[in-house]
Design a protein around this motif. Structure first.
Motif, PDB file in Angstrom:
ATOM      1  N   LYS A   1      37.889  28.340  49.554  1.00 53.91           N
ATOM      2  CA  LYS A   1      36.977  29.195  50.320  1.00 53.91           C
ATOM      3  C   LYS A   1      35.632  29.332  49.594  1.00 53.91           C
ATOM      4  O   LYS A   1      34.583  29.292  50.213  1.00 53.91           O
ATOM      5  CB  LYS A   1      37.603  30.570  50.534  1.00 53.91           C
ATOM      6  CG  LYS A   1      36.813  31.464  51.464  1.00 53.91           C
ATOM      7  CD  LYS A   1      37.294  32.897  51.501  1.00 53.91           C
ATOM      8  CE  LYS A   1      38.715  33.078  51.829  1.00 53.91           C
ATOM      9  NZ  LYS A   1      39.123  34.500  51.973  1.00 53.91           N
TER      10      LYS A   1
ATOM     11  N   CYS B   1      36.057  45.476  51.313  1.00 52.00           N
ATOM     12  CA  CYS B   1      36.286  44.854  50.016  1.00 52.00           C
ATOM     13  C   CYS B   1      35.217  45.353  49.047  1.00 52.00           C
ATOM     14  O   CYS B   1      34.024  45.149  49.267  1.00 52.00           O
ATOM     15  CB  CYS B   1      36.227  43.334  50.134  1.00 52.00           C
ATOM     16  SG  CYS B   1      36.409  42.496  48.539  1.00 52.00           S
TER      17      CYS B   1
ATOM     18  N   TYR C   1      41.690  30.461  47.798  1.00 57.24           N
ATOM     19  CA  TYR C   1      40.505  31.211  47.381  1.00 57.24           C
ATOM     20  C   TYR C   1      39.444  30.276  46.814  1.00 57.24           C
ATOM     21  O   TYR C   1      38.262  30.367  47.162  1.00 57.24           O
ATOM     22  CB  TYR C   1      40.890  32.268  46.352  1.00 57.24           C
ATOM     23  CG  TYR C   1      39.719  33.027  45.787  1.00 57.24           C
ATOM     24  CD1 TYR C   1      38.912  33.805  46.603  1.00 57.24           C
ATOM     25  CD2 TYR C   1      39.424  32.972  44.434  1.00 57.24           C
ATOM     26  CE1 TYR C   1      37.834  34.508  46.082  1.00 57.24           C
ATOM     27  CE2 TYR C   1      38.348  33.673  43.910  1.00 57.24           C
ATOM     28  CZ  TYR C   1      37.561  34.434  44.742  1.00 57.24           C
ATOM     29  OH  TYR C   1      36.500  35.126  44.236  1.00 57.24           O
TER      30      TYR C   1
ATOM     31  N   LYS D   1      33.251  42.423  47.327  1.00 58.56           N
ATOM     32  CA  LYS D   1      32.264  41.835  48.221  1.00 58.56           C
ATOM     33  C   LYS D   1      31.084  42.776  48.424  1.00 58.56           C
ATOM     34  O   LYS D   1      29.934  42.338  48.502  1.00 58.56           O
ATOM     35  CB  LYS D   1      32.906  41.492  49.574  1.00 58.56           C
ATOM     36  CG  LYS D   1      32.014  40.684  50.471  1.00 58.56           C
ATOM     37  CD  LYS D   1      32.768  40.238  51.709  1.00 58.56           C
ATOM     38  CE  LYS D   1      31.889  39.372  52.583  1.00 58.56           C
ATOM     39  NZ  LYS D   1      32.616  38.883  53.736  1.00 58.56           N
TER      40      LYS D   1
ATOM     41  N   GLU E   1      33.541  37.148  48.089  1.00 56.26           N
ATOM     42  CA  GLU E   1      34.862  37.587  48.525  1.00 56.26           C
ATOM     43  C   GLU E   1      35.855  37.528  47.372  1.00 56.26           C
ATOM     44  O   GLU E   1      35.727  36.698  46.469  1.00 56.26           O
ATOM     45  CB  GLU E   1      35.353  36.703  49.670  1.00 56.26           C
ATOM     46  CG  GLU E   1      34.551  36.874  50.934  1.00 56.26           C
ATOM     47  CD  GLU E   1      35.126  36.102  52.099  1.00 56.26           C
ATOM     48  OE1 GLU E   1      36.068  35.322  51.911  1.00 56.26           O
ATOM     49  OE2 GLU E   1      34.611  36.287  53.212  1.00 56.26           O
ATOM     50  N   CYS E   2      36.836  38.406  47.405  1.00 52.53           N
ATOM     51  CA  CYS E   2      37.894  38.410  46.400  1.00 52.53           C
ATOM     52  C   CYS E   2      39.083  37.586  46.932  1.00 52.53           C
ATOM     53  O   CYS E   2      39.097  37.216  48.106  1.00 52.53           O
ATOM     54  CB  CYS E   2      38.319  39.842  46.095  1.00 52.53           C
ATOM     55  SG  CYS E   2      39.283  40.637  47.391  1.00 52.53           S
TER      56      CYS E   2
ATOM     57  N   CYS F   1      40.527  38.999  50.212  1.00 54.54           N
ATOM     58  CA  CYS F   1      39.731  39.116  51.438  1.00 54.54           C
ATOM     59  C   CYS F   1      40.382  38.315  52.567  1.00 54.54           C
ATOM     60  O   CYS F   1      40.738  37.152  52.392  1.00 54.54           O
ATOM     61  CB  CYS F   1      38.305  38.628  51.200  1.00 54.54           C
ATOM     62  SG  CYS F   1      37.246  39.846  50.420  1.00 54.54           S
TER      63      CYS F   1
END
Length: 101
Positions: A97, A17, A94, A20, A26-27, A30
């Motif tokens: 997360k 990624c 997301y 990242k 993270e996108c 991910c």
């Protein structure tokens, strides 16, 4: 001589990624590659836990492809709704997360 299995080779050769790597966060995508590999191995629940948007994304892409291939029973509104639900699931998972981790 060490011999890699197909799955081990795929796991070792996943694309990194860029977001990242550059920013350290993270996108929204991910976990997608790992989830696809888990799904191909037959580990559905682990795949969903890794990337909850994978199954809705697969349904959305399948509906869109079927519509563009000429299946008339799939209305454009259904495809838009499936895309919206897919996007919503990806964004919510997301954000969760980011908050939890």
């Amino acid at each position: 001589m060490y011999e890699l299995s197909f799955w081990a080779w795929l796991e070792e050769h996943q694309l990194p990624c860029l977001l990242k790597g550059v920013f350290g966060i993270e996108c929204p995508g991910c976990g997608f590659q790992t989830a696809v590999l888990l799904l191909l191995k037959g580990e559905l629940w682990e795949s969903v836990k890794t990337y909850p948007g994978l199954i809705p994304l697969a349904v959305f892409v399948g509906l869109a492809i079927a519509h563009f291939m000429g299946v008339k029973k799939i209305a454009p509104g259904v495809i838009k709704f499936a895309g919206f639900v897919c996007l919503l699931i990806i964004l919510i998972s997301y954000l969760l997360k980011l908050i939890i981790h």
